[in-house]
Design a protein around this motif. Structure first.
Motif, short mmCIF file in Angstrom:
data_model
loop_
_atom_site.label_atom_id
_atom_site.label_comp_id
_atom_site.label_asym_id
_atom_site.label_seq_id
_atom_site.Cartn_x
_atom_site.Cartn_y
_atom_site.Cartn_z
N LEU A 18 59.40 63.28 45.42
CA LEU A 18 58.59 63.97 46.20
C LEU A 18 59.34 62.26 47.39
CD1 LEU A 18 55.13 63.84 44.40
CD2 LEU A 18 55.94 65.54 46.24
N ARG A 19 58.70 62.08 48.40
CA ARG A 19 59.57 61.45 49.30
C ARG A 19 58.08 60.81 50.21
NH1 ARG A 19 62.61 60.24 54.86
NH2 ARG A 19 61.37 61.17 55.54
N LEU A 20 57.79 59.52 49.79
CA LEU A 20 56.55 58.84 50.46
C LEU A 20 57.11 58.43 51.72
CD1 LEU A 20 55.16 57.33 47.00
CD2 LEU A 20 54.71 59.38 47.90
N SER A 21 55.89 58.05 52.37
CA SER A 21 55.97 56.90 54.12
C SER A 21 54.67 56.36 53.30
CB SER A 21 56.49 57.96 54.11
OG SER A 21 57.65 59.36 54.16
N CYS A 22 55.43 55.46 54.25
CA CYS A 22 54.38 54.09 54.96
C CYS A 22 54.56 53.73 56.30
CB CYS A 22 54.89 53.06 54.01
SG CYS A 22 53.55 51.32 54.11
N ALA A 23 53.77 54.32 57.15
CA ALA A 23 54.40 53.80 58.57
C ALA A 23 52.87 52.67 58.39
CB ALA A 23 53.61 55.03 59.23
N ALA A 24 53.56 51.97 59.20
CA ALA A 24 52.76 50.91 60.11
C ALA A 24 52.74 51.05 61.45
CB ALA A 24 53.29 49.22 59.38
N ARG A 72 64.18 51.61 54.63
CA ARG A 72 63.41 51.57 55.70
C ARG A 72 63.80 51.53 56.89
NH1 ARG A 72 61.31 45.37 55.20
NH2 ARG A 72 60.00 45.60 57.39
N ASP A 73 62.93 52.24 58.57
CA ASP A 73 63.24 52.66 59.33
C ASP A 73 62.48 52.20 60.71
OD1 ASP A 73 64.37 53.55 61.94
OD2 ASP A 73 63.65 55.58 61.45
N ASN A 74 63.13 50.72 60.56
CA ASN A 74 62.62 49.71 61.26
C ASN A 74 62.07 50.27 63.05
OD1 ASN A 74 62.23 47.56 59.40
ND2 ASN A 74 64.31 46.44 59.94
N ALA A 75 62.93 51.12 63.27
CA ALA A 75 62.91 51.39 64.77
C ALA A 75 61.56 52.34 64.41
CB ALA A 75 63.63 52.79 65.22
N LYS A 76 60.67 52.97 63.67
CA LYS A 76 59.50 53.77 63.51
C LYS A 76 59.10 53.13 62.91
CE LYS A 76 62.22 58.32 63.45
NZ LYS A 76 62.73 59.23 62.52
N ASN A 77 58.87 51.73 62.70
CA ASN A 77 57.75 50.59 61.67
C ASN A 77 57.48 51.62 60.51
OD1 ASN A 77 58.03 48.73 63.35
ND2 ASN A 77 55.96 49.70 64.94
N THR A 78 58.71 52.47 59.36
CA THR A 78 58.26 53.53 58.63
C THR A 78 59.22 53.17 57.32
OG1 THR A 78 57.30 54.81 59.93
CG2 THR A 78 58.90 55.31 57.59
N VAL A 79 57.88 52.77 55.70
CA VAL A 79 59.20 52.31 54.43
C VAL A 79 59.25 53.70 54.16
CG1 VAL A 79 59.29 51.12 52.33
CG2 VAL A 79 58.51 50.45 54.75
N TYR A 80 60.22 54.17 53.20
CA TYR A 80 60.41 55.62 52.46
C TYR A 80 60.19 55.19 50.83
CZ TYR A 80 61.12 56.73 57.73
OH TYR A 80 60.79 57.40 58.53
N LEU A 81 60.08 55.77 49.83
CA LEU A 81 60.20 55.84 48.82
C LEU A 81 60.55 57.39 48.26
CD1 LEU A 81 60.44 53.41 46.17
CD2 LEU A 81 58.37 54.83 45.34
N GLN A 82 62.01 57.48 48.05
CA GLN A 82 62.20 58.51 47.55
C GLN A 82 62.45 58.29 45.63
OE1 GLN A 82 63.68 61.39 49.18
NE2 GLN A 82 63.65 62.50 47.16
N TYR A 94 50.27 55.71 44.11
CA TYR A 94 51.16 54.94 44.54
C TYR A 94 50.37 54.59 46.24
CZ TYR A 94 54.56 56.53 41.56
OH TYR A 94 55.15 56.59 40.19
N TYR A 95 50.51 52.53 46.29
CA TYR A 95 50.19 52.01 47.27
C TYR A 95 51.61 51.70 47.93
CZ TYR A 95 45.83 51.90 45.08
OH TYR A 95 44.89 52.76 44.66
N CYS A 96 51.14 51.30 49.22
CA CYS A 96 52.78 50.33 50.43
C CYS A 96 51.63 49.26 50.22
CB CYS A 96 52.85 51.21 51.28
SG CYS A 96 53.29 50.54 52.38
N ALA A 97 52.77 47.97 50.76
CA ALA A 97 51.76 47.03 50.08
C ALA A 97 53.20 46.23 51.34
CB ALA A 97 51.95 46.05 49.67
N ALA A 98 52.22 45.11 52.31
CA ALA A 98 53.64 44.44 52.63
C ALA A 98 53.30 42.67 52.68
CB ALA A 98 53.32 45.04 54.80
N ARG A 99 54.38 42.07 52.82
CA ARG A 99 54.08 40.03 53.09
C ARG A 99 54.29 39.92 54.58
NH1 ARG A 99 57.85 37.04 49.15
NH2 ARG A 99 55.45 35.84 48.35
#
Length: 124
Positions: A18-24, A72-82, A94-99
């Motif tokens: 699975l691939r998880l995405s986290c969009a901001a 991560r793809d900063n141009a899309k403001n997205t982080v992935y977890l493959q 599963y939770y995405c988090a930012a510092r």
């Protein structure tokens, strides 16, 4: 306030991927470290993976090392977890988090913003 939106969870058989995405959306700063955590009922939120602002530095829990890859793809403001070679014990929310800082973090209390979570279920 930073909004994080996870997607990509679901039901998969053991050995699957699975691939998880986290969009901001609307996020203006790409300098912060981003992480993934997971949680099962009755347990503490567990560190899974972290990535620095440009993707040049990453960290993984021993339980997922070699199977999961964060990017991560900063141009899309997205982080992935493959997630590959999934096991039943990977079942969790599963939770995405930012510092607010660029420094990597490995503890849940080090993170300032959280997504709503996405369920991953791995059947045996």
């Amino acid at each position: 306030q930073v909004q994080l939106v996870e997607s990509g969870g679901g039901l998969v058989q053991a050995g699957g991927s699975l691939r998880l995405s986290c969009a901001a959306p609307g996020r203006t700063s790409s300098n912060s470290a981003m992480g993934w955590f997971r949680q099962t009922p009755g347990k503490e939120r567990e560190f899974v993976s972290v990535i620095n602002w440009n993707g040049g530095n990453t960290g993984y829990a021993d339980s997922v090392k070699g199977r999961f890859t964060i990017s991560r793809d900063n141009a899309k403001n997205t982080v992935y977890l493959q997630m590959n070679s999934l096991k039943p014990e990977d079942t969790a929310v599963y939770y995405c988090a930012a510092r607010r800082t660029f420094e990597l973090g490995y503890e849940a209390h080090e993170y300032d913003y959280w997504g709503q979570g996405t369920q991953v279920t791995v059947s045996s």
